[in-house]
Design a protein around this motif. Structure first.
Motif, PDB file in Angstrom:
ATOM      1  N   MET A  55      22.517  -2.049 -16.414  1.00 24.92           N
ATOM      2  CA  MET A  55      23.076  -2.440 -17.694  1.00 24.92           C
ATOM      3  C   MET A  55      21.950  -2.438 -18.723  1.00 24.92           C
ATOM      4  SD  MET A  55      24.905  -6.077 -18.833  1.00 24.92           S
ATOM      5  CE  MET A  55      24.961  -6.574 -17.162  1.00 24.92           C
ATOM      6  N   ASP A  56      22.261  -1.915 -19.894  1.00 25.10           N
ATOM      7  CA  ASP A  56      21.301  -1.884 -20.990  1.00 25.10           C
ATOM      8  C   ASP A  56      21.927  -2.595 -22.182  1.00 25.10           C
ATOM      9  OD1 ASP A  56      18.913  -1.214 -22.296  1.00 25.10           O
ATOM     10  OD2 ASP A  56      19.763   0.651 -23.069  1.00 25.10           O
ATOM     11  N   VAL A  57      21.220  -3.583 -22.727  1.00 24.32           N
ATOM     12  CA  VAL A  57      21.715  -4.379 -23.845  1.00 24.32           C
ATOM     13  C   VAL A  57      20.800  -4.143 -25.043  1.00 24.32           C
ATOM     14  CG1 VAL A  57      22.179  -6.703 -24.697  1.00 24.32           C
ATOM     15  CG2 VAL A  57      22.630  -6.145 -22.300  1.00 24.32           C
ATOM     16  N   ASN A  58      21.397  -3.777 -26.173  1.00 21.28           N
ATOM     17  CA  ASN A  58      20.650  -3.580 -27.412  1.00 21.28           C
ATOM     18  C   ASN A  58      21.338  -4.314 -28.551  1.00 21.28           C
ATOM     19  OD1 ASN A  58      18.558  -1.522 -26.682  1.00 21.28           O
ATOM     20  ND2 ASN A  58      20.408  -0.461 -26.012  1.00 21.28           N
ATOM     21  N   ILE A  59      20.536  -4.915 -29.410  1.00 19.91           N
ATOM     22  CA  ILE A  59      21.077  -5.563 -30.602  1.00 19.91           C
ATOM     23  C   ILE A  59      21.231  -4.504 -31.681  1.00 19.91           C
ATOM     24  CG2 ILE A  59      20.587  -7.191 -32.454  1.00 19.91           C
ATOM     25  CD1 ILE A  59      19.317  -9.026 -30.380  1.00 19.91           C
ATOM     26  N   LEU A  60      22.450  -4.396 -32.209  1.00 18.41           N
ATOM     27  CA  LEU A  60      22.726  -3.459 -33.295  1.00 18.41           C
ATOM     28  C   LEU A  60      22.501  -4.090 -34.662  1.00 18.41           C
ATOM     29  CD1 LEU A  60      26.053  -1.779 -32.087  1.00 18.41           C
ATOM     30  CD2 LEU A  60      23.719  -0.887 -31.908  1.00 18.41           C
ATOM     31  N   ASP A  61      22.862  -5.377 -34.779  1.00 18.67           N
ATOM     32  CA  ASP A  61      22.779  -6.054 -36.073  1.00 18.67           C
ATOM     33  C   ASP A  61      22.814  -7.556 -35.839  1.00 18.67           C
ATOM     34  OD1 ASP A  61      22.668  -6.338 -38.835  1.00 18.67           O
ATOM     35  OD2 ASP A  61      24.800  -5.932 -39.150  1.00 18.67           O
ATOM     36  N   TYR A  62      22.313  -8.303 -36.818  1.00 19.50           N
ATOM     37  CA  TYR A  62      22.409  -9.764 -36.796  1.00 19.50           C
ATOM     38  C   TYR A  62      22.270 -10.273 -38.219  1.00 19.50           C
ATOM     39  CZ  TYR A  62      17.277  -9.629 -36.947  1.00 19.50           C
ATOM     40  OH  TYR A  62      15.976  -9.377 -37.299  1.00 19.50           O
ATOM     41  N   GLY A  63      22.769 -11.479 -38.437  1.00 19.42           N
ATOM     42  CA  GLY A  63      22.690 -12.052 -39.773  1.00 19.42           C
ATOM     43  C   GLY A  63      23.079 -13.520 -39.762  1.00 19.42           C
ATOM     44  N   LEU A  64      22.876 -14.156 -40.911  1.00 16.93           N
ATOM     45  CA  LEU A  64      23.117 -15.585 -41.059  1.00 16.93           C
ATOM     46  C   LEU A  64      23.619 -15.847 -42.466  1.00 16.93           C
ATOM     47  CD1 LEU A  64      22.659 -18.496 -39.855  1.00 16.93           C
ATOM     48  CD2 LEU A  64      20.388 -18.395 -40.872  1.00 16.93           C
ATOM     49  N   ASN A  65      24.691 -16.657 -42.577  1.00 14.03           N
ATOM     50  CA  ASN A  65      25.140 -17.107 -43.890  1.00 14.03           C
ATOM     51  C   ASN A  65      25.049 -18.631 -43.934  1.00 14.03           C
ATOM     52  OD1 ASN A  65      27.505 -18.174 -42.692  1.00 14.03           O
ATOM     53  ND2 ASN A  65      28.629 -16.282 -43.036  1.00 14.03           N
ATOM     54  N   ASP A  66      25.690 -19.252 -44.892  1.00 16.27           N
ATOM     55  CA  ASP A  66      25.589 -20.708 -45.047  1.00 16.27           C
ATOM     56  C   ASP A  66      26.175 -21.486 -43.871  1.00 16.27           C
ATOM     57  OD1 ASP A  66      24.346 -20.425 -47.467  1.00 16.27           O
ATOM     58  OD2 ASP A  66      26.185 -20.660 -48.638  1.00 16.27           O
ATOM     59  N   LYS A  67      27.132 -20.885 -43.150  1.00 14.39           N
ATOM     60  CA  LYS A  67      27.847 -21.624 -42.115  1.00 14.39           C
ATOM     61  C   LYS A  67      27.542 -21.168 -40.700  1.00 14.39           C
ATOM     62  CE  LYS A  67      31.588 -22.758 -45.174  1.00 14.39           C
ATOM     63  NZ  LYS A  67      33.007 -22.812 -45.403  1.00 14.39           N
ATOM     64  N   GLN A  68      27.298 -19.875 -40.492  1.00 15.89           N
ATOM     65  CA  GLN A  68      27.109 -19.382 -39.132  1.00 15.89           C
ATOM     66  C   GLN A  68      26.283 -18.107 -39.113  1.00 15.89           C
ATOM     67  OE1 GLN A  68      30.991 -18.691 -37.515  1.00 15.89           O
ATOM     68  NE2 GLN A  68      31.364 -16.881 -38.716  1.00 15.89           N
ATOM     69  N   GLY A  69      25.832 -17.795 -37.906  1.00 15.43           N
ATOM     70  CA  GLY A  69      25.118 -16.552 -37.683  1.00 15.43           C
ATOM     71  C   GLY A  69      25.887 -15.679 -36.714  1.00 15.43           C
ATOM     72  N   PHE A  70      25.492 -14.421 -36.632  1.00 14.02           N
ATOM     73  CA  PHE A  70      26.127 -13.514 -35.695  1.00 14.02           C
ATOM     74  C   PHE A  70      25.083 -12.554 -35.132  1.00 14.02           C
ATOM     75  CE2 PHE A  70      26.006 -10.992 -39.520  1.00 14.02           C
ATOM     76  CZ  PHE A  70      25.745  -9.709 -39.064  1.00 14.02           C
ATOM     77  N   ILE A  71      25.362 -12.054 -33.943  1.00 12.04           N
ATOM     78  CA  ILE A  71      24.595 -10.961 -33.348  1.00 12.04           C
ATOM     79  C   ILE A  71      25.607  -9.977 -32.786  1.00 12.04           C
ATOM     80  CG2 ILE A  71      22.924 -10.234 -31.607  1.00 12.04           C
ATOM     81  CD1 ILE A  71      21.724 -13.021 -31.660  1.00 12.04           C
ATOM     82  N   ILE A  72      25.404  -8.694 -33.076  1.00 16.87           N
ATOM     83  CA  ILE A  72      26.243  -7.643 -32.515  1.00 16.87           C
ATOM     84  C   ILE A  72      25.398  -6.870 -31.509  1.00 16.87           C
ATOM     85  CG2 ILE A  72      27.576  -5.543 -32.979  1.00 16.87           C
ATOM     86  CD1 ILE A  72      28.075  -6.674 -35.801  1.00 16.87           C
ATOM     87  N   TYR A  73      25.901  -6.803 -30.276  1.00 18.24           N
ATOM     88  CA  TYR A  73      25.218  -6.133 -29.177  1.00 18.24           C
ATOM     89  C   TYR A  73      25.966  -4.859 -28.792  1.00 18.24           C
ATOM     90  CZ  TYR A  73      23.395 -10.878 -28.302  1.00 18.24           C
ATOM     91  OH  TYR A  73      22.828 -12.120 -28.414  1.00 18.24           O
ATOM     92  N   LYS A  74      25.221  -3.873 -28.309  1.00 15.39           N
ATOM     93  CA  LYS A  74      25.802  -2.692 -27.670  1.00 15.39           C
ATOM     94  C   LYS A  74      25.349  -2.714 -26.223  1.00 15.39           C
ATOM     95  CE  LYS A  74      23.991   1.393 -28.011  1.00 15.39           C
ATOM     96  NZ  LYS A  74      23.518   2.706 -28.445  1.00 15.39           N
ATOM     97  N   ILE A  75      26.314  -2.697 -25.302  1.00 10.69           N
ATOM     98  CA  ILE A  75      26.011  -2.773 -23.872  1.00 10.69           C
ATOM     99  C   ILE A  75      26.465  -1.468 -23.232  1.00 10.69           C
ATOM    100  CG2 ILE A  75      26.443  -3.991 -21.719  1.00 10.69           C
ATOM    101  CD1 ILE A  75      27.059  -5.873 -24.856  1.00 10.69           C
ATOM    102  N   SER A  76      25.546  -0.801 -22.559  1.00 12.91           N
ATOM    103  CA  SER A  76      25.866   0.458 -21.890  1.00 12.91           C
ATOM    104  C   SER A  76      25.495   0.359 -20.417  1.00 12.91           C
ATOM    105  CB  SER A  76      25.116   1.619 -22.555  1.00 12.91           C
ATOM    106  OG  SER A  76      23.729   1.380 -22.562  1.00 12.91           O
TER     107      SER A  76
END
Length: 92
Positions: free
Chosen positions: A1-22
């Motif tokens: 399994m290979d995990v890569n982060i495509l994008d991430y960010g943070l606003n006033d209330k929450q953060g996110f991370i988008i992963y691509k798993i192959s």
């Protein structure tokens, strides 16, 4: 399994991370896509996973993460790899 982060960010209330798993079988892709509570979808045989964080738990909010960004990205990719490996152990 290979995990890569495509994008991430943070606003006033929450953060996110988008992963691509192959590198997963179709059975594993379906299991994660159907059973993980986070937002998921399969695209061209790869799993796209979006994880949301409360602001205080977002891993990229610290000043150190901005200085050592590559280290923090690698750590998050490794942690998600371990989490998904553990999650897949429940697959019957």
């Amino acid at each position: 399994m290979d995990v890569n982060i495509l994008d991430y960010g943070l606003n006033d209330k929450q953060g996110f991370i988008i992963y691509k798993i192959s590198g997963l079988s179709q059975k594993q892709l379906n299991f994660i896509d159907n059973n993980l509570e986070d937002e998921t979808h399969v695209e061209d045989g790869e799993l796209i996973l979006k994880t949301l964080f409360e602001k205080e738990f977002f891993p990229f909010k610290s000043n150190e993460s901005k200085i050592k960004n590559d280290d923090f990205i690698l750590r998050e990719e490794l942690e998600m790899n371990l989490f998904l490996s553990s999650f897949l152990e429940d697959m019957v």
